[in-house]
Design a protein around this motif. Sequence first.
Motif, PDB file in Angstrom:
ATOM      1  N   CYS A   1       0.806  -1.328   0.143  1.00 51.57           N
ATOM      2  CA  CYS A   1      -0.009  -0.008   0.036  1.00 51.57           C
ATOM      3  C   CYS A   1       0.925   1.174  -0.132  1.00 51.57           C
ATOM      4  O   CYS A   1       0.545   2.158  -0.690  1.00 51.57           O
ATOM      5  CB  CYS A   1      -0.966   0.064   1.109  1.00 51.57           C
ATOM      6  N   ILE A   2       1.916   1.325   0.846  1.00 54.75           N
ATOM      7  CA  ILE A   2       2.792   2.588   0.873  1.00 54.75           C
ATOM      8  C   ILE A   2       3.608   2.740  -0.398  1.00 54.75           C
ATOM      9  O   ILE A   2       3.507   3.975  -0.847  1.00 54.75           O
ATOM     10  CB  ILE A   2       3.709   2.253   2.048  1.00 54.75           C
TER      11      ILE A   2
ATOM     12  N   LYS B   1      -5.643   1.000   9.291  1.00 52.77           N
ATOM     13  CA  LYS B   1      -4.655   1.864   9.671  1.00 52.77           C
ATOM     14  C   LYS B   1      -4.506   3.043   8.950  1.00 52.77           C
ATOM     15  O   LYS B   1      -4.122   4.119   9.145  1.00 52.77           O
ATOM     16  CB  LYS B   1      -3.141   0.869   9.572  1.00 52.77           C
ATOM     17  N   LEU B   2      -4.511   2.740   7.568  1.00 56.49           N
ATOM     18  CA  LEU B   2      -4.618   3.935   6.552  1.00 56.49           C
ATOM     19  C   LEU B   2      -5.595   4.897   6.613  1.00 56.49           C
ATOM     20  O   LEU B   2      -5.394   6.157   6.677  1.00 56.49           O
ATOM     21  CB  LEU B   2      -4.844   3.127   5.174  1.00 56.49           C
ATOM     22  N   GLU B   3      -6.805   4.400   7.273  1.00 56.17           N
ATOM     23  CA  GLU B   3      -7.917   5.270   7.535  1.00 56.17           C
ATOM     24  C   GLU B   3      -7.506   6.194   8.883  1.00 56.17           C
ATOM     25  O   GLU B   3      -7.938   7.581   8.823  1.00 56.17           O
ATOM     26  CB  GLU B   3      -9.413   4.707   7.716  1.00 56.17           C
ATOM     27  N   GLU B   4      -6.830   5.661   9.836  1.00 60.09           N
ATOM     28  CA  GLU B   4      -6.330   6.212  10.837  1.00 60.09           C
ATOM     29  C   GLU B   4      -5.405   7.420  10.447  1.00 60.09           C
ATOM     30  O   GLU B   4      -5.411   8.466  11.061  1.00 60.09           O
ATOM     31  CB  GLU B   4      -5.633   5.234  11.854  1.00 60.09           C
ATOM     32  N   LEU B   5      -4.670   7.191   9.312  1.00 64.20           N
ATOM     33  CA  LEU B   5      -3.640   8.259   8.931  1.00 64.20           C
ATOM     34  C   LEU B   5      -4.467   9.270   8.082  1.00 64.20           C
ATOM     35  O   LEU B   5      -3.812  10.188   7.486  1.00 64.20           O
ATOM     36  CB  LEU B   5      -2.716   7.507   8.023  1.00 64.20           C
ATOM     37  N   GLY B   6      -5.869   8.980   7.648  1.00 62.43           N
ATOM     38  CA  GLY B   6      -6.361  10.094   6.881  1.00 62.43           C
ATOM     39  C   GLY B   6      -7.120   9.776   5.578  1.00 62.43           C
ATOM     40  O   GLY B   6      -7.500  10.506   4.755  1.00 62.43           O
ATOM     41  N   TYR B   7      -6.364   8.609   5.014  1.00 63.53           N
ATOM     42  CA  TYR B   7      -6.740   8.195   3.885  1.00 63.53           C
ATOM     43  C   TYR B   7      -8.147   7.545   3.815  1.00 63.53           C
ATOM     44  O   TYR B   7      -8.701   7.160   4.852  1.00 63.53           O
ATOM     45  CB  TYR B   7      -6.026   6.850   3.476  1.00 63.53           C
TER      46      TYR B   7
ATOM     47  N   CYS C   1     -10.521   4.235   1.986  1.00 63.30           N
ATOM     48  CA  CYS C   1     -10.480   3.289   1.560  1.00 63.30           C
ATOM     49  C   CYS C   1     -11.460   2.691   1.121  1.00 63.30           C
ATOM     50  O   CYS C   1     -12.435   2.507   1.858  1.00 63.30           O
ATOM     51  CB  CYS C   1      -9.390   2.341   2.393  1.00 63.30           C
TER      52      CYS C   1
ATOM     53  N   PHE D   1      -6.637   9.930  -1.501  1.00 59.75           N
ATOM     54  CA  PHE D   1      -5.994  10.737  -0.588  1.00 59.75           C
ATOM     55  C   PHE D   1      -6.166  12.177  -1.414  1.00 59.75           C
ATOM     56  O   PHE D   1      -6.433  12.300  -2.273  1.00 59.75           O
ATOM     57  CB  PHE D   1      -4.371  10.485  -0.291  1.00 59.75           C
TER      58      PHE D   1
END
Length: 134
Positions: free
Chosen positions: A77-78, A115-121, A123, A134
């Motif tokens: 993903c990264i 995890k990605l949604e926690e970072l603001g993405y 999904c 994003f």
Amino acid sequence: MTKRNPQINVRLPEELKQMVHDRAEKNGRSVNSEIVEIIERAVFLGDSGAGLISAEHARKMSNAVRREAYSVFLGICIEQIKAAYESGDDTAIAEFHLIESEQAFDETVPKVKAKLEELGYTCDIDMGGLVINF
């Protein structure tokens, strides 16, 4: 207070050290996590890698594989996010094809998505991959 695992210091030849660093980066893990993974596999599978192991060790290995699936998929993903923003896109797609077992898939994808949604993405789970905006 969080309990920390005991530490061990190991001297490695420079070439082997670099190989461990490269492997950790490829798998999306810290060097420490990568070394723990390597040692767990060696200890639980034994020298032959095909020996009969206890049910407890089989469970630990299964958990290790699922942890690895999370790390690998998060790394994918990264990489896809980076490729997207470097090309001016605001959407990335991380394909599921590397997650082999259904159980690993069921545990990995929701955790990575969270995890990605926690970072603001934002999904969405698509037929073939995780769509990351994003």
